[in-house]
Write a protein that holds these residues in place. Structure first.
Motif, PDB file in Angstrom:
ATOM      1  N   LEU A   1       0.841  -1.194   0.000  1.00  0.00           N
ATOM      2  CA  LEU A   1       0.000   0.000   0.000  1.00  0.00           C
ATOM      3  C   LEU A   1       0.876   1.244   0.000  1.00  0.00           C
ATOM      4  O   LEU A   1       2.083   1.169   0.222  1.00  0.00           O
ATOM      5  N   LYS A   2       0.227   2.375  -0.251  1.00  0.00           N
ATOM      6  CA  LYS A   2       0.971   3.629  -0.344  1.00  0.00           C
ATOM      7  C   LYS A   2       0.098   4.784   0.123  1.00  0.00           C
ATOM      8  O   LYS A   2      -1.137   4.743   0.034  1.00  0.00           O
ATOM      9  N   TYR A   3       0.749   5.814   0.643  1.00  0.00           N
ATOM     10  CA  TYR A   3       0.076   7.037   1.025  1.00  0.00           C
ATOM     11  C   TYR A   3       0.752   8.201   0.319  1.00  0.00           C
ATOM     12  O   TYR A   3       1.961   8.416   0.460  1.00  0.00           O
ATOM     13  N   PHE A   4      -0.058   8.981  -0.413  1.00  0.00           N
ATOM     14  CA  PHE A   4       0.450  10.187  -1.047  1.00  0.00           C
ATOM     15  C   PHE A   4      -0.173  11.419  -0.422  1.00  0.00           C
ATOM     16  O   PHE A   4       0.515  12.381  -0.088  1.00  0.00           O
ATOM     17  N   SER A   5      -1.495  11.402  -0.269  1.00  0.00           N
ATOM     18  CA  SER A   5      -2.205  12.538   0.330  1.00  0.00           C
ATOM     19  C   SER A   5      -3.640  12.080   0.570  1.00  0.00           C
ATOM     20  O   SER A   5      -4.030  10.970   0.204  1.00  0.00           O
ATOM     21  N   GLY A   6      -4.432  12.939   1.196  1.00  0.00           N
ATOM     22  CA  GLY A   6      -5.849  12.628   1.393  1.00  0.00           C
ATOM     23  C   GLY A   6      -6.077  11.817   2.647  1.00  0.00           C
ATOM     24  O   GLY A   6      -5.428  12.037   3.674  1.00  0.00           O
ATOM     25  N   ASP A   7      -7.006  10.868   2.559  1.00  0.00           N
ATOM     26  CA  ASP A   7      -7.381  10.055   3.710  1.00  0.00           C
ATOM     27  C   ASP A   7      -6.145   9.409   4.317  1.00  0.00           C
ATOM     28  O   ASP A   7      -5.440   8.660   3.638  1.00  0.00           O
ATOM     29  N   PRO A   8      -5.874   9.672   5.592  1.00  0.00           N
ATOM     30  CA  PRO A   8      -4.654   9.115   6.189  1.00  0.00           C
ATOM     31  C   PRO A   8      -4.722   7.612   6.442  1.00  0.00           C
ATOM     32  O   PRO A   8      -3.705   6.978   6.717  1.00  0.00           O
TER      33      PRO A   8
ATOM     34  N   VAL B   1      -5.072   4.239   4.752  1.00  0.00           N
ATOM     35  CA  VAL B   1      -5.013   3.659   3.412  1.00  0.00           C
ATOM     36  C   VAL B   1      -5.139   2.149   3.497  1.00  0.00           C
ATOM     37  O   VAL B   1      -4.617   1.516   4.416  1.00  0.00           O
ATOM     38  N   LYS B   2      -5.842   1.606   2.534  1.00  0.00           N
ATOM     39  CA  LYS B   2      -6.041   0.159   2.500  1.00  0.00           C
ATOM     40  C   LYS B   2      -5.253  -0.418   1.336  1.00  0.00           C
ATOM     41  O   LYS B   2      -5.170   0.181   0.259  1.00  0.00           O
ATOM     42  N   GLY B   3      -4.661  -1.579   1.593  1.00  0.00           N
ATOM     43  CA  GLY B   3      -3.869  -2.216   0.562  1.00  0.00           C
ATOM     44  C   GLY B   3      -4.385  -3.595   0.231  1.00  0.00           C
ATOM     45  O   GLY B   3      -5.527  -3.940   0.533  1.00  0.00           O
ATOM     46  N   ILE B   4      -3.493  -4.370  -0.373  1.00  0.00           N
ATOM     47  CA  ILE B   4      -3.883  -5.715  -0.756  1.00  0.00           C
ATOM     48  C   ILE B   4      -3.883  -6.646   0.452  1.00  0.00           C
ATOM     49  O   ILE B   4      -3.280  -6.344   1.489  1.00  0.00           O
ATOM     50  N   LYS B   5      -4.582  -7.746   0.335  1.00  0.00           N
ATOM     51  CA  LYS B   5      -4.575  -8.841   1.306  1.00  0.00           C
ATOM     52  C   LYS B   5      -5.014  -8.417   2.706  1.00  0.00           C
ATOM     53  O   LYS B   5      -4.569  -8.991   3.701  1.00  0.00           O
ATOM     54  N   GLY B   6      -5.888  -7.418   2.781  1.00  0.00           N
ATOM     55  CA  GLY B   6      -6.453  -7.023   4.064  1.00  0.00           C
ATOM     56  C   GLY B   6      -5.592  -6.130   4.917  1.00  0.00           C
ATOM     57  O   GLY B   6      -5.926  -5.848   6.076  1.00  0.00           O
ATOM     58  N   PHE B   7      -4.472  -5.658   4.388  1.00  0.00           N
ATOM     59  CA  PHE B   7      -3.598  -4.766   5.146  1.00  0.00           C
ATOM     60  C   PHE B   7      -4.075  -3.319   5.043  1.00  0.00           C
ATOM     61  O   PHE B   7      -4.672  -2.922   4.048  1.00  0.00           O
ATOM     62  N   GLU B   8      -3.796  -2.564   6.070  1.00  0.00           N
ATOM     63  CA  GLU B   8      -4.054  -1.137   6.061  1.00  0.00           C
ATOM     64  C   GLU B   8      -2.949  -0.436   6.845  1.00  0.00           C
ATOM     65  O   GLU B   8      -2.207  -1.065   7.606  1.00  0.00           O
ATOM     66  N   ALA B   9      -2.827   0.861   6.614  1.00  0.00           N
ATOM     67  CA  ALA B   9      -1.838   1.645   7.351  1.00  0.00           C
ATOM     68  C   ALA B   9      -2.409   3.023   7.596  1.00  0.00           C
ATOM     69  O   ALA B   9      -3.194   3.537   6.799  1.00  0.00           O
ATOM     70  N   GLU B  10      -2.010   3.620   8.697  1.00  0.00           N
ATOM     71  CA  GLU B  10      -2.504   4.935   9.054  1.00  0.00           C
ATOM     72  C   GLU B  10      -1.350   5.920   9.147  1.00  0.00           C
ATOM     73  O   GLU B  10      -0.376   5.685   9.872  1.00  0.00           O
ATOM     74  N   PHE B  11      -1.471   7.002   8.401  1.00  0.00           N
ATOM     75  CA  PHE B  11      -0.485   8.078   8.434  1.00  0.00           C
ATOM     76  C   PHE B  11      -0.877   9.036   9.551  1.00  0.00           C
ATOM     77  O   PHE B  11      -1.957   9.630   9.517  1.00  0.00           O
ATOM     78  N   ILE B  12      -0.020   9.165  10.551  1.00  0.00           N
ATOM     79  CA  ILE B  12      -0.259  10.110  11.640  1.00  0.00           C
ATOM     80  C   ILE B  12       0.869  11.130  11.604  1.00  0.00           C
ATOM     81  O   ILE B  12       1.986  10.878  12.070  1.00  0.00           O
ATOM     82  N   LYS B  13       0.561  12.281  11.034  1.00  0.00           N
ATOM     83  CA  LYS B  13       1.590  13.294  10.806  1.00  0.00           C
ATOM     84  C   LYS B  13       2.218  13.769  12.112  1.00  0.00           C
ATOM     85  O   LYS B  13       3.429  13.981  12.189  1.00  0.00           O
ATOM     86  N   SER B  14       1.399  13.929  13.155  1.00  0.00           N
ATOM     87  CA  SER B  14       1.912  14.454  14.429  1.00  0.00           C
ATOM     88  C   SER B  14       2.891  13.492  15.091  1.00  0.00           C
ATOM     89  O   SER B  14       3.721  13.900  15.900  1.00  0.00           O
ATOM     90  N   LYS B  15       2.775  12.220  14.741  1.00  0.00           N
ATOM     91  CA  LYS B  15       3.668  11.215  15.318  1.00  0.00           C
ATOM     92  C   LYS B  15       4.735  10.759  14.325  1.00  0.00           C
ATOM     93  O   LYS B  15       5.530   9.881  14.657  1.00  0.00           O
ATOM     94  N   PHE B  16       4.730  11.331  13.128  1.00  0.00           N
ATOM     95  CA  PHE B  16       5.671  10.921  12.073  1.00  0.00           C
ATOM     96  C   PHE B  16       5.631   9.405  11.903  1.00  0.00           C
ATOM     97  O   PHE B  16       6.675   8.741  11.796  1.00  0.00           O
TER      98      PHE B  16
END
Lengths: 112, 114
Positions: free
Chosen positions: B48-55, B57-72
């Motif tokens: 998966l990848k994050y560029f902008s927008g919804d922090p 993000v959902k990827g393949i095979k049921g994985f997801e990740a959360e971009f938390i800018k304040s925590k880098f």
């Protein structure tokens, strides 16, 4: 569809011998090309990248060099291998201006 | 200098357990963040990848990740892992707009016990 090839898959070479690893990409034109090394227990380190034929940028000083003789061919070389050159070498490509990179199968190099 | 760090070097879980792999980056400007996975004997591939927008993000095979800018941070999660998730996971980022060079973390080896 695009594919990326690397060869050889594995290589065992003595210290002081030369090296040539080849990477080719099919199904795309004018890609950015990258060479990475993954040493045991460490992450992937960018070694070289290229935005066009004959244009090579080196990221870290080392015993290796890279060349891009054709648009979709990227070669990693050394004149004299060191023990510290052992590792897993990955080639990758991306669309010009793109962020997502696509990786090849890699070459495992053991220098003895 | 910009960097990506993964503090979990080897994680061992039982099947059906929940997963969270940590990833932190060091940079105050624009970032693009990625998770790559390398299954045994296979190519490194994008999860998966994050560029902008919804922090989140959902990827393949049921994985997801959360971009938390304040925590880098850009932690990878999966609610219920399977034996087939056994692999090495790499967090990576590009820093600055137009910079296409990926900086990788050291990777986390995930072992799922059946």
């Amino acid at each position: 569809s695009q594919t990326i090839h690397q060869w050889p898959a594995t290589l065992v070479q003595p210290v002081g011998s030369p090296l040539s690893l080849e990477c080719t990409v099919e199904g795309t034109s004018n890609p950015n090309l990258y060479w990475y090394r993954q040493a045991a227990g460490r992450g992937l380190q960018l070694l070289f990248y290229s935005v066009g034929i004959g244009q090579i940028s080196s990221e870290v000083p080392q015993n290796l060099s890279a060349s891009r003789p054709q648009d979709r061919q990227f070669i990693l070389s050394s004149k004299k291998l060191l023990l510290s050159d052992s590792g897993f070498y990955l080639c990758a490509w991306s669309v010009l201006g793109g962020n997502e990179q696509y990786f090849g199968p890699g070459t495992r190099l053991t220098v003895t | 200098a910009q960097s990506v760090s993964q503090h979990n070097h080897h994680v061992i879980l039982s099947e059906a357990a929940s997963l969270e792999l940590g990833c932190n980056y060091s940079y105050g400007g624009t970032v693009n963040l990625f998770w790559y996975v390398q299954y045994p004997g296979q190519h490194l591939q994008l999860l998966l990848k994050y560029f902008s927008g919804d922090p989140l993000v959902k990827g393949i095979k049921g994985f997801e990740a959360e971009f938390i800018k304040s925590k880098f941070s850009f932690n990878l999660r999966k609610p219920s892992v399977q034996w087939s998730d056994t692999a090495e996971y790499f967090c990576a980022g590009t820093f600055n707009f137009g910079n296409e060079k990926l900086t990788f973390g050291t990777g986390t080896r995930l072992t799922i016990i059946p």
